[in-house]
Structure formats: structure tokens, C-alpha cells
Design an enzyme around this catalytic site. Sequence first.
Site, PDB file in Angstrom:
ATOM      1  N   ASP A 152       1.005  -1.344  -0.283  1.00  0.00           N
ATOM      2  CA  ASP A 152       0.160   0.051  -0.091  1.00  0.00           C
ATOM      3  C   ASP A 152       1.107   1.357  -0.048  1.00  0.00           C
ATOM      4  O   ASP A 152       0.570   2.150  -0.033  1.00  0.00           O
ATOM      5  CB  ASP A 152      -1.090   0.329   1.352  1.00  0.00           C
ATOM      6  N   ASN A 338     -20.040   6.434  -5.106  1.00  0.00           N
ATOM      7  CA  ASN A 338     -21.678   6.748  -5.130  1.00  0.00           C
ATOM      8  C   ASN A 338     -22.199   7.589  -4.217  1.00  0.00           C
ATOM      9  O   ASN A 338     -23.566   8.008  -4.594  1.00  0.00           O
ATOM     10  CB  ASN A 338     -21.566   5.258  -4.449  1.00  0.00           C
TER      11      ASN A 338
END
Length: 412
Positions: A152, A338
Site C-alpha cells: 500500500d 456512490n
Amino acid sequence: MEPHRVLVLNSGSSSVKYQLLDMRDRSRLASGLVERIGEETSRLAHTPSAGGGAEPRERTGRIPDHDAALKAAAEELAADGLGLDSPELAAIGHRVVHGGLRFSAPTVITDEVLEEIERLVPVAPLHNPANITGIVTARALRPDLPQVAVFDTAFHTTMPEAAARYAIDVETADAHRIRRYGFHGTSHAYVSRKTAELLGRAPEDVNVIVLHLGNGASASAVAGGRCVDTSMGLTPLEGLVMGTRSGDIDPAVTFHLKRVAGMSADEIDVLLNQRSGLVGLCGDNDMRVIRRRIDEGDERAALAFDIYIHRLKKYIGAYTAVLGRVDAVAFTAGVGENAAPVREAAVAGLEELGMAVDASLNAVRSTEPRLISPEYARVAVAVVPTDEELEIAEQTFALVGDRGPRFGQVDN
């Protein structure tokens, strides 16, 4: 036939997520989640490829440890004719949260590499131990197969020292590896590249502000495909307001809580990581619930939303200054992809920076990358769904296929 499949594993403290991908066409052959490992209510949910004819299935009952979890996942894959013993499997790619400064690229896991990941546990105590468990288990299952760690932190190793260093005593910082590492790098790498594709330009020619907004949230400034700043620091606690994390906070708050409230370091850790952010401000960390409460006139929810947006705007402004020229702002992850009200509010009032959102485009729901800014806007505003599993598979397959890692080299 040359091996062409990659199994991607994301091992958490009590869960394992997996995806099997065919790298010839980047299609998903199967995916699944084993959760609540070690509990009586363990659950495995397995989803075969939509075109494969098999139905999604689930099993419940105690799965005692990660070894049993991975073996259970392997059984489900085998039931679909996708067993881990297949000669078509090229490698297993592991998400590893913290790679420190040594690992700036995906890396084939050797005993030495595994030891270095273990040495990084003090700076990633919540994540690296689980990642290590997944690696050890997978190596035991297929000791002959290349295992690749995708970090990451790797994408952020290109940050200049001025962005990566904290302004504290250098000797103390170096002795304890205290610096800004950043996280969500696999997502930031994928989304910044996909944003350039959306604009029809090479990543090297595009400056992007990426906003990865999920329960965990981070921002990054990407100049020509290289990260030059990011919001998370030594740990994922720094930066934006998140679902349960505070983000940026005056460090003296921790001293105050210790001296005045008598809280221990562990109690403060729990407060800032698990009981802060949106859930601390209003009791909810689901943006859909918060928006519904706002519509019903809930003032605490409204304030939590305003604080969340205020922090977002600050980072957009700061990274505009860092980059000098911004070609695009890309929203990604669960909230970013979203929550249209979040995107609208984050960009509102930034016309002087060349940013605006078209209400009708912003309202469109799609799983494809898309622009939501009006044609006149100087800076493109985009929604770019992230795909960390595909990015891990891409980097793993590129390395195993001797095509070289996407960015950087291992600094020995």
C-alpha cells in the site's frame, strides 16, 4: 499453455478476501470473503464468475484460523474447477499494508523479504501481522508458486522529503522510522492512471488529485504518474475525516486526554481510530444514513457532514497549490463513487480553481469511469471506480512475467 491466472489475497486480522483473475483478458473467475475467523459465527461467501454457470454459495460455522480459512477458500475454488494446484496459476499476489521505504515496487516474497515485513510490524501493528499470516499460509499451500507482495505504501515512496518528513528531531525520527508513508497507494496508482486514460492522455502528462473516500479515506497529489503528497502519514489516522478515524488533530490533544482525562495510550488509540470521525461526531459512519438524517433535519448529522466536507476542501486546495497545475480531480472508493452529495459539496465554491460539477452528470449511477464536470470547467472532475485487486494482479503478473514492476525498485 503458459500460466495466466493470479490469485489475489487480502488478509485482515479476522478475514480473508480473495479473487482469482485470468490475466489474458483481466476477467474475474471467482471471488470470495471469509470473515469472523476464529469465531463460532465464521462465514465464507464465494462468488463464481457470472458466466461460469455456478451459483454463489455460502458456508457458516467456526473457521479457527487463517490456515483453515485459506484452505476453505481453496476448496471452493476447486469445486469450480479452479483449484490452486492448477498449472494455469502463475502466482499469488498479496496486499501488504506497510512496506516502509525499502519496498517501492511489487516484490517476490523470499524469507528475507518476509523478515523485513515482520520488522515493520511496530509501525503497522494492526495490519502487517495479518498480511504476514496470509503469506505464510499461502506459501505452505503452494511452496512452489511465486508469491508477490504489493505494498500500500509503495506508490507514495516517490514523495519528496519535504512532504514525507515530520518537523521533529531528525535523530529521533530516524531511530524510530517516524515519517509519512501514506496508504491506499494501490488504489491511488490505479485511479490516477485510469483518470489519465479517461482524459485520453498519458499518465506522465497529467496532474491528478485523487480522493479515495471509503470508511478509510485519503487524498493524494499525483504529478505525471508519481505521488508527490498524500494525506495519511505514519499511520492511516492522519488526514481526512473518516468513518471512525479523526484524521488531522492537534497532537497536544493526546497529552491533554492523558493528563486531564487519565486515559492510557491504548484508550486514546481506540478513541481516535475507532470512536472518532463521522461515528464520533454523529453516531453513524454510513454516508447514506447521514444524508437521510440530514434530510430529516438532524443537526448533528449536518455538522458531521460539514466537517467532513470542510476537510476535503482544505486538501483539494492544498494539493492544488502543491501541484501548481491540476488537470483532474478523481473521486473513488465507496463514498467517492456512490455519494453524489459529497462530490457536489466538495467542489462547490471552487470555481476560481477551475472546478465545477454538472448536477445531471453527477446524478448518473455507473460502474464506468466518467466525467461529472461541465465542458467549460478548466479542471476535469471525474468518478473513477477503483479496483485494487486488479491492480495487485497486474503488478504481480508483470513481475512474475519478467516485464518488470510498474514503478520503482527495491532499495537494498
